[in-house]
Write an enzyme that holds these catalytic residues in place. Structure first.
Site, PDB file in Angstrom:
ATOM      1  N   LEU A 199      -6.184  -1.612  -0.854  1.00 33.03           N
ATOM      2  CA  LEU A 199      -6.075  -1.910   0.577  1.00 33.03           C
ATOM      3  C   LEU A 199      -6.634  -3.308   0.830  1.00 33.03           C
ATOM      4  O   LEU A 199      -7.818  -3.473   1.109  1.00 33.03           O
ATOM      5  CB  LEU A 199      -6.846  -0.851   1.376  1.00 33.03           C
ATOM      6  CG  LEU A 199      -6.493  -0.714   2.854  1.00 33.03           C
ATOM      7  CD1 LEU A 199      -6.921   0.653   3.352  1.00 33.03           C
ATOM      8  CD2 LEU A 199      -7.144  -1.797   3.681  1.00 33.03           C
ATOM      9  N   GLU A 232      -4.702  -6.638   2.315  1.00 35.29           N
ATOM     10  CA  GLU A 232      -3.490  -7.388   2.691  1.00 35.29           C
ATOM     11  C   GLU A 232      -3.600  -8.872   2.366  1.00 35.29           C
ATOM     12  O   GLU A 232      -2.644  -9.488   1.904  1.00 35.29           O
ATOM     13  CB  GLU A 232      -3.190  -7.209   4.183  1.00 35.29           C
ATOM     14  CG  GLU A 232      -2.655  -5.838   4.568  1.00 35.29           C
ATOM     15  CD  GLU A 232      -3.742  -4.810   4.781  1.00 35.29           C
ATOM     16  OE1 GLU A 232      -4.935  -5.165   4.670  1.00 35.29           O
ATOM     17  OE2 GLU A 232      -3.407  -3.646   5.057  1.00 35.29           O
ATOM     18  N   HIS A 249      -0.428   0.094  15.822  1.00 28.04           N
ATOM     19  CA  HIS A 249       0.758   0.528  15.075  1.00 28.04           C
ATOM     20  C   HIS A 249       2.020   0.288  15.901  1.00 28.04           C
ATOM     21  O   HIS A 249       3.007   0.995  15.763  1.00 28.04           O
ATOM     22  CB  HIS A 249       0.657   2.018  14.710  1.00 28.04           C
ATOM     23  CG  HIS A 249      -0.444   2.332  13.745  1.00 28.04           C
ATOM     24  ND1 HIS A 249      -1.761   2.372  14.121  1.00 28.04           N
ATOM     25  CD2 HIS A 249      -0.430   2.591  12.414  1.00 28.04           C
ATOM     26  CE1 HIS A 249      -2.515   2.662  13.072  1.00 28.04           C
ATOM     27  NE2 HIS A 249      -1.737   2.791  12.018  1.00 28.04           N
ATOM     28  N   GLU A 270       0.836  -1.196   0.000  1.00 30.00           N
ATOM     29  CA  GLU A 270       0.000   0.000   0.000  1.00 30.00           C
ATOM     30  C   GLU A 270       0.878   1.255   0.000  1.00 30.00           C
ATOM     31  O   GLU A 270       1.803   1.377   0.818  1.00 30.00           O
ATOM     32  CB  GLU A 270      -0.896  -0.005   1.245  1.00 30.00           C
ATOM     33  CG  GLU A 270      -1.953  -1.101   1.182  1.00 30.00           C
ATOM     34  CD  GLU A 270      -2.476  -1.516   2.544  1.00 30.00           C
ATOM     35  OE1 GLU A 270      -2.047  -0.938   3.563  1.00 30.00           O
ATOM     36  OE2 GLU A 270      -3.301  -2.448   2.585  1.00 30.00           O
ATOM     37  N   PHE A 300      -0.793  -5.016  10.668  1.00 31.04           N
ATOM     38  CA  PHE A 300      -1.775  -5.340   9.625  1.00 31.04           C
ATOM     39  C   PHE A 300      -1.560  -6.734   9.040  1.00 31.04           C
ATOM     40  O   PHE A 300      -2.344  -7.201   8.221  1.00 31.04           O
ATOM     41  CB  PHE A 300      -1.724  -4.303   8.497  1.00 31.04           C
ATOM     42  CG  PHE A 300      -1.901  -2.875   8.941  1.00 31.04           C
ATOM     43  CD1 PHE A 300      -2.415  -2.571  10.187  1.00 31.04           C
ATOM     44  CD2 PHE A 300      -1.539  -1.825   8.106  1.00 31.04           C
ATOM     45  CE1 PHE A 300      -2.570  -1.245  10.609  1.00 31.04           C
ATOM     46  CE2 PHE A 300      -1.696  -0.509   8.510  1.00 31.04           C
ATOM     47  CZ  PHE A 300      -2.212  -0.217   9.763  1.00 31.04           C
ATOM     48  N   ALA A 340       3.420  -3.870  10.816  1.00 40.25           N
ATOM     49  CA  ALA A 340       3.391  -5.297  11.157  1.00 40.25           C
ATOM     50  C   ALA A 340       2.026  -5.691  11.716  1.00 40.25           C
ATOM     51  O   ALA A 340       1.568  -6.817  11.530  1.00 40.25           O
ATOM     52  CB  ALA A 340       4.486  -5.623  12.169  1.00 40.25           C
TER      53      ALA A 340
END
Lengths: 341, 324
Positions: A75, A77, A144, A45, A103, A101
């Protein structure tokens, strides 16, 4: 150990003054590998265009390599990691940027069900790399800041690496790209621009599966990886001032583990503290501790101790995150207690 | 509807691959009932025309990700009955050498076949990635993926269709709508019973076809493959059929209304094609009997080969996890 490279790489020192950041080392490895091998491409992305990724690792890449080799993805994954599976089966070497990481859980099936099993099932090699920016300490909250490496260490068919230095960031990424298997590369966000180090300009490989003894000591061993290596070295320096000689082993590779290096340091000092940013319960440290208990029991002078994140989501607010996450201060305290055992 | 002309020998090949699938399937089920099977297995009944018609539309350099009801596709791409039967029995001579079960994992990249995982939607992005490797290398090749009506409910179905459309990929996605995902009927799976129209929202062609008409399946797939190869992007095909037996060998499928099966039995793809070939004069009964005999000989040979093949060596259990 070389003073100029802080003992962090086996690569020869050509110019000890050439220091770059951890994140620049990642970009350099990618750029050099893409120039060397036309089968290497990037997808993820926001990686293309002028933007060059959330952390700018691929800034300028599309201009040099073209859109075909720097693919912006929707978007999705799970989907684009599956796309990497198909590309890799056909002999390409996709490097997937997982924006964070955290995601990677959205891509779980494509990694652990398909990629990890394809070679065992029908001999289909899947030579991709997933770059997974991990770890916290930078006030980014529960989604995050995560360190999900244990899920993948538990999955047969994958390799997992976690560089702690700029030199290893480059050499391990080159090794991961050239490996014929799916490799998850956990790059530590807190090190991105705060850690500089000597990095050879040319191409070199830090072999997957080899730990690095970054500080030799006599009284106890701190076994760790990723951003906690820097914390462990700070703790070891303070311990030295107290007359406690701590050895620090940087695992570098979490799957496969360098069992020889782990057992060597455990047998040498007889006291081991395993540290990682990921939550402690059922983390990589548990495997390291079990290995030492099984194979080095008679050398031990104290219980193998672990220091990891708490068993909670990763909180945002500084006092909460600092309570959650290991750091040099906590390593120092834990090591001091272990040394006194 | 796409117009294609099939030569007589091609039509007889379609018949042969479908009948080989049927004979294999019947002998397999009989063996399992005798207790000679290993683990579970999946009947092909009702899917023969889809697997064969679509697979036959591919060129030799194209790639395919079939699923567990596509025995005919594996066969016509070159996996022999021997290798497949040995895989069903978990033998060292099977496609996966005993590592993956029944029709799962039947991959052979030298034949352009990817071995699927039970998470069926996974085949979709895998095939898309293969298609994008052809774009990357400027090769005039196409990827075909099969999946089911159940998988069309997954997020990955959407993710793949969307990406394939955005990237104008040389990809054909074929949904085998067989009315049931295990025990779940279509009306519990989706509000609108047609899947092909979903293509419109991605800006790609979506085509529904009678999945029990092998030439019709061939024609729409052939057209989609040709469009993809010419740079015209992906196509979604929905082939409608009925799963005539249970989900797997253990499943009696008592949840399926008998009248539904009775209605679909009238449309058996192989019976229909046999009658069609005879009425059109493409073959006479003696030729079709000869094909049937050939199928029976091949399947018996495959069973004998599989049952006399060695078991895998337990010492090999850890081999092959990683590529060297």
């Amino acid at each position: 150990m070389s003073a100029t490279n802080f003992g962090f790489t086996d690569a020869p020192v050509e110019d000890g003054s050439r220091t770059i950041t951890y994140i620049a080392a990642i970009s350099e490895a990618l750029r050099q590998e893409m120039r060397r091998d036309p089968d290497v491409l990037i997808l993820g992305e926001d990686v293309g265009g002028e933007f060059g990724g959330a952390f700018k690792v691929t800034k300028g890449f599309e201009a040099e390599f073209g859109r075909n080799r720097v693919m912006n993805t929707p978007l999705a994954e799970l989907g684009f990691t599956g796309v990497a599976n198909g590309m890799a089966l056909m002999g390409l070497r996709p490097v997937v940027e997982m924006q964070f990481a955290d995601f990677i859980s959205s891509a779980f099936d494509s990694i652990v069900q398909f990629a990890a099993t394809a070679h065992y099932r029908f001999g289909g090699a899947v030579p991709w790399v997933i770059r997974a920016p991990c770890d916290g300490g930078i006030r980014s909250g529960p989604f995050h800041s995560q360190n999900p490496e244990a899920w993948f260490v538990h999955t047969p068919g994958l390799k997992v690496v976690a560089p702690a230095t700029p030199a290893d960031a480059k050499g391990l990424l080159i090794a991961a790209i050239r490996d014929h298997n799916p490799v998850i590369y956990f790059e530590s966000k807190p090190l991105y621009r705060s850690l500089k180090g000597y990095v050879p300009a040319g191409e070199y490989v830090v072999p997957i599966g080899k730990a690095n003894l970054v500080r030799a000591g006599e009284d106890l061993s701190i076994i760790t990886y990723g951003a906690q290596v820097r914390e462990a070295l700070q703790a070891a320096a303070r311990l030295a001032a107290q007359g406690i000689s701590a050895e620090v082993l940087d695992l570098r590779s979490l799957k496969p583990l360098d069992t020889e290096a782990i057992l060597a340091t455990a047998r040498k000092t007889g006291k081991v503290l395993v540290v990682h940013s990921a939550n402690q319960l059922a983390g990589v440290g548990a495997e390291v501790a079990a290995l030492i208990a099984a194979e080095a029991f008679e050398w031990l002078d104290g219980p193998v101790q672990r220091l990891g994140g708490l068993d909670t989501p990763i909180p945002f607010s500084p006092p909460l995150e600092d309570a959650y996450r290991p750091n040099a201060e906590k390593i120092y305290a834990a090591a001091q207690a272990l040394a006194a055992f | 509807m796409a117009e294609v002309t099939l030569a007589t020998h091609q039509r007889l090949e379609l018949y042969y691959w479908m009948l080989l699938t049927r004979v294999f399937d019947e002998r397999m089920l009989a063996l399992w009932k005798q207790g000679r099977g290993v683990g579970g297995t999946f009947s092909q009944r009702g899917h023969e025309a889809i697997a064969v018609g679509a697979g036959y539309a591919l060129g030799p350099d194209d790639v395919v990700a079939p699923m567990h009801r596509d025995l005919g596709c594996y066969l016509l791409r070159g996996l022999t009955p021997r290798r497949i039967f040995a895989n069903l029995l978990g033998r060292a001579t099977g496609v996966t050498a005993g590592r993956d079960a029944n029709l799962h994992g039947l991959g052979d990249l030298s034949l352009g076949i990817v071995g699927f995982v039970s998470h069926l939607p996974q085949s979709l992005p895998t095939a898309l990635g293969m298609a994008m490797s052809f774009v990357y290398r400027h090769e005039p090749r196409v990827a075909l993926a099969f999946t089911g009506d159940g998988a069309s409910s997954s997020g990955l179905f959407h993710e793949t269709l969307n990406m394939a459309a955005v990237w104008n990929a040389p990809l054909v996605l074929l949904v085998e709508n067989n009315q049931y995902a295990y025990s779940t009927p279509l009306h519990e799976q989706m509000k609108v019973f047609d899947i092909a129209p979903r293509a419109e929202i991605y800006g790609i062609p979506g085509i529904a076809v009678d999945g029990n008409d092998v030439e019709a399946v061939y024609a729409v797939t052939h057209e989609a493959v040709a469009r993809a190869r010419a740079g015209g992007g992906p196509t979604l095909i929905e082939a409608k059929t009925m799963r005539m037996l249970g989900h797997a060998i253990h499943d009696g499928a008592e949840y399926v209304p008998p009248e539904l099966l009775a209605a679909w039995a009238q449309r058996d793809p192989i019976d229909r094609y046999r009658a069609h070939l005879l009425s059109e004069g493409a073959a006479d009964q003696a030729e079709l009997d000869e094909i049937a005999h050939r199928c029976e000989v091949e399947v018996e040979d495959a069973i004998a080969f599989a049952e006399s093949s060695p078991w895998p060596d337990p010492a090999a259990v850890q081999q092959g996890v990683y590529a060297e």
